[in-house]
Design a protein around this motif. Sequence first.
Motif, short mmCIF file in Angstrom:
data_model
loop_
_atom_site.label_atom_id
_atom_site.label_comp_id
_atom_site.label_asym_id
_atom_site.label_seq_id
_atom_site.Cartn_x
_atom_site.Cartn_y
_atom_site.Cartn_z
N ALA A 144 3.71 10.81 -9.96
CA ALA A 144 3.10 10.70 -8.58
C ALA A 144 2.30 9.02 -8.88
O ALA A 144 1.21 9.04 -7.57
CB ALA A 144 2.35 11.75 -7.66
N GLY A 145 1.47 9.34 -10.01
CA GLY A 145 0.70 8.22 -9.54
C GLY A 145 0.98 6.37 -9.67
O GLY A 145 -0.04 6.12 -10.18
N ILE A 146 2.62 6.48 -9.87
CA ILE A 146 2.88 5.19 -10.06
C ILE A 146 2.43 5.11 -8.33
O ILE A 146 3.64 5.26 -7.81
CB ILE A 146 4.47 5.31 -10.08
CG1 ILE A 146 4.22 6.27 -11.69
CG2 ILE A 146 5.40 3.95 -10.06
CD1 ILE A 146 5.70 6.25 -12.20
N GLY A 147 1.65 4.08 -7.91
CA GLY A 147 1.53 3.48 -6.56
C GLY A 147 2.48 2.71 -6.74
O GLY A 147 2.95 3.06 -5.26
N PHE A 148 1.95 1.51 -6.01
CA PHE A 148 2.80 -0.11 -6.23
C PHE A 148 3.28 -0.42 -4.72
O PHE A 148 3.01 -0.24 -3.98
CB PHE A 148 4.33 0.59 -7.23
CG PHE A 148 5.00 -0.58 -7.09
CD1 PHE A 148 4.74 -1.52 -8.36
CD2 PHE A 148 5.40 -2.12 -6.71
CE1 PHE A 148 4.52 -2.16 -9.05
CE2 PHE A 148 6.29 -2.99 -7.14
CZ PHE A 148 6.12 -3.38 -8.14
N THR A 149 4.34 0.18 -4.02
CA THR A 149 4.48 -0.52 -2.63
C THR A 149 3.77 -0.07 -1.86
O THR A 149 3.00 -1.03 -1.37
CB THR A 149 6.38 0.19 -2.25
OG1 THR A 149 7.11 -0.34 -3.47
CG2 THR A 149 6.37 -0.31 -1.11
N VAL A 150 3.06 1.11 -1.38
CA VAL A 150 2.66 1.16 -0.11
C VAL A 150 1.11 0.81 -1.45
O VAL A 150 -0.08 0.25 0.23
CB VAL A 150 2.68 2.53 0.05
CG1 VAL A 150 1.54 2.66 1.02
CG2 VAL A 150 3.50 2.90 0.75
N SER A 151 0.65 1.10 -2.07
CA SER A 151 -0.60 0.52 -2.61
C SER A 151 -0.46 -0.77 -2.62
O SER A 151 -1.66 -1.20 -2.34
CB SER A 151 -1.19 0.87 -4.35
OG SER A 151 -0.87 2.58 -4.47
N LEU A 152 0.34 -1.46 -2.25
CA LEU A 152 -0.15 -3.29 -2.30
C LEU A 152 -0.05 -3.65 -1.00
O LEU A 152 -0.76 -4.56 -1.21
CB LEU A 152 1.43 -4.12 -3.30
CG LEU A 152 1.30 -3.61 -5.52
CD1 LEU A 152 2.64 -4.35 -5.39
CD2 LEU A 152 0.58 -4.48 -5.25
N LEU A 153 -0.06 -2.79 -0.55
CA LEU A 153 0.19 -2.72 0.85
C LEU A 153 -1.21 -2.97 1.22
O LEU A 153 -2.17 -3.33 2.30
CB LEU A 153 1.09 -2.06 2.02
CG LEU A 153 1.38 -2.16 3.52
CD1 LEU A 153 1.71 -3.68 3.87
CD2 LEU A 153 2.02 -1.29 4.34
N VAL A 154 -2.21 -1.09 0.88
CA VAL A 154 -2.97 -1.15 1.37
C VAL A 154 -3.78 -1.97 0.65
O VAL A 154 -5.35 -2.37 1.15
CB VAL A 154 -3.75 0.81 1.19
CG1 VAL A 154 -4.77 0.63 0.90
CG2 VAL A 154 -2.20 1.23 1.86
N ALA A 155 -3.85 -2.46 -0.41
CA ALA A 155 -4.76 -3.39 -1.22
C ALA A 155 -4.73 -5.33 -0.54
O ALA A 155 -6.03 -5.69 0.29
CB ALA A 155 -4.57 -4.15 -2.37
N GLU A 156 -3.83 -5.39 0.71
CA GLU A 156 -3.67 -6.75 1.16
C GLU A 156 -4.03 -6.16 2.81
O GLU A 156 -5.21 -6.87 2.98
CB GLU A 156 -2.56 -7.55 1.66
CG GLU A 156 -1.73 -7.60 0.08
CD GLU A 156 -0.11 -8.00 0.98
OE1 GLU A 156 -0.50 -8.59 1.93
OE2 GLU A 156 0.08 -9.12 -0.60
N LEU A 157 -4.18 -5.16 3.04
CA LEU A 157 -5.15 -4.24 4.65
C LEU A 157 -6.62 -4.46 3.96
O LEU A 157 -7.76 -4.69 4.74
CB LEU A 157 -4.23 -3.23 4.73
CG LEU A 157 -2.88 -3.32 5.18
CD1 LEU A 157 -2.44 -1.92 5.45
CD2 LEU A 157 -2.62 -4.24 6.42
N SER A 158 -6.95 -3.82 3.08
CA SER A 158 -8.59 -3.67 2.13
C SER A 158 -9.07 -4.93 2.23
O SER A 158 -10.52 -5.20 2.47
CB SER A 158 -7.69 -2.92 1.37
OG SER A 158 -7.95 -1.94 1.40
N PHE A 159 -8.86 -5.61 1.79
CA PHE A 159 -9.46 -7.05 1.02
C PHE A 159 -8.80 -8.14 1.61
O PHE A 159 -9.40 -9.28 1.40
CB PHE A 159 -9.22 -7.14 -0.35
CG PHE A 159 -10.11 -6.08 -1.00
CD1 PHE A 159 -10.99 -5.56 -0.80
CD2 PHE A 159 -9.14 -5.17 -1.82
CE1 PHE A 159 -11.18 -4.55 -0.83
CE2 PHE A 159 -9.85 -4.22 -2.84
CZ PHE A 159 -11.10 -3.93 -2.05
N GLY A 160 -7.73 -8.57 2.54
CA GLY A 160 -6.74 -9.58 3.27
C GLY A 160 -5.71 -10.49 1.80
O GLY A 160 -5.41 -9.79 0.31
N ALA A 161 -5.39 -11.49 2.25
CA ALA A 161 -4.59 -11.12 0.98
C ALA A 161 -4.94 -12.63 0.12
O ALA A 161 -4.21 -12.86 -1.21
CB ALA A 161 -3.18 -12.63 2.30
N GLY A 162 -5.83 -13.06 0.48
CA GLY A 162 -6.55 -13.99 -0.86
C GLY A 162 -8.53 -13.10 -1.25
O GLY A 162 -8.27 -11.89 -0.92
#
Length: 443
Positions: free
Chosen positions: A368-386
């Motif tokens: 369950a510690g394999i985050g990947f897809t949704v984690s990458l999406l939330v990272a973009e939502l949190s900090f923006g694409a750049g």
Amino acid sequence: MASTPSAPATVPSRGSFSEATRIGAILRKETVGGMLLVGAAIIALVWANSPVADSYFALRDFRVGYAPWHLELSLGAWASDGLLAIFFFLVGLELKREIVAGDLRDFRKAVIPVAAAVGGVVVPALIYAAVNWGNEKTIQGWAIPTATDIAFAVAVLAIVGSRLPSALRIFLLTLAVVDDLIAIVIIAVFYTGEINVLALGLTLVPLTLYTVLAQRYRRFFGMKPAAAWLILLPLGLATWALLHASGIHATIAGVLLGFAIPVIRSAASGGPSAGPGLAEIFEHRFRPISAGFAVPVFAFFSAGVAIGGIDGFTSALADPVSIGIIVALVAGKPVGILVTTWAVAKFTRARLDPSLRWVDLLGMGLLAGIGFTVSLLVAELSFGAGGPENDHAKVAVLTASVLAAMLAAVVLRARNRVYKRIEVAERADADNDGTPDVYQTGR
């Protein structure tokens, strides 16, 4: 006459034979998708750190679409907002299927995996928040380590050759489905900015029509695939476009459309025994599109980050954003899942399945510690694409997912012989009476 006390529940629950068979089939389909996802991410990483890296970022940032409808987006944004909506559509279908006709409709079977999923979200979020406390910018990423990538996790299982018994398969998928539901709520509540009320209100028009048609003509759309493409798909696209224009992340449209699809065959059938409903038919139709195309393309556009060699990699890992994500995913996920499962089992007086040990649930927690897809999406939502925070978050998600996968592989590989004996026993029992029992299989 005094009633005979019922046997204590087991942790994790084995579920019905039909449910175990169905979930096993889903996990086998996710295996190929997970391998494609990992392959796409590796290609993106290599390309983004090659001498022709500029071509990768130029491709990711290339804009296409109709600007007056707020749909002139980069290819990367089309992947995260558009293609990922297909993935969330399947999440909506699977979640509704579990609630209406699966093991989530039985509170006794659902309470432990649901609680484990909640624990696996809360503990990582608290760990990340503790590491980044006091920094108003980086604290926004608290939800990044809360997600589980079932496709990546199943790919790991395929590589290590694990023969997970039915109880663990059901536990893993149920946990992942509930985990996705929590992620959906987090995205909708915490990552939605200014709302366009008019666009949001207009979203209800195609969504309502889509729901009414799907519910009333479920057999027709199940028997005529072309009708679903020609009638329901345009309504779904209109729902997606209007929700995107409203300011709510468009992947939520996928969930709403999935929830609108009926699970049982007909309203008069009386329950889940009526046979495959439209939700199951759509799941078979759309899962190859999601696992074979939508999610790998999203991974390709999201995983590409210029690391900058060893120095850049070590610098990224030293960022509190990265530290919080890695510790939360690799340690927080298994701790949250194990502790919550143990506490709920104690409270409900459930006992561990006699064929398993707590180290098996540790393996599930590490997966369950394999985050990947949704984690990458939330990272973009949190900090923006750049920006450096997003890049460091991506590096951390990838690093944590690899570490979690390696640790899970070690634990599960060590138990693989036991799983093989359990699988043989389950098959033998299914041949005898069609339902798997609890076995005193050697540990």
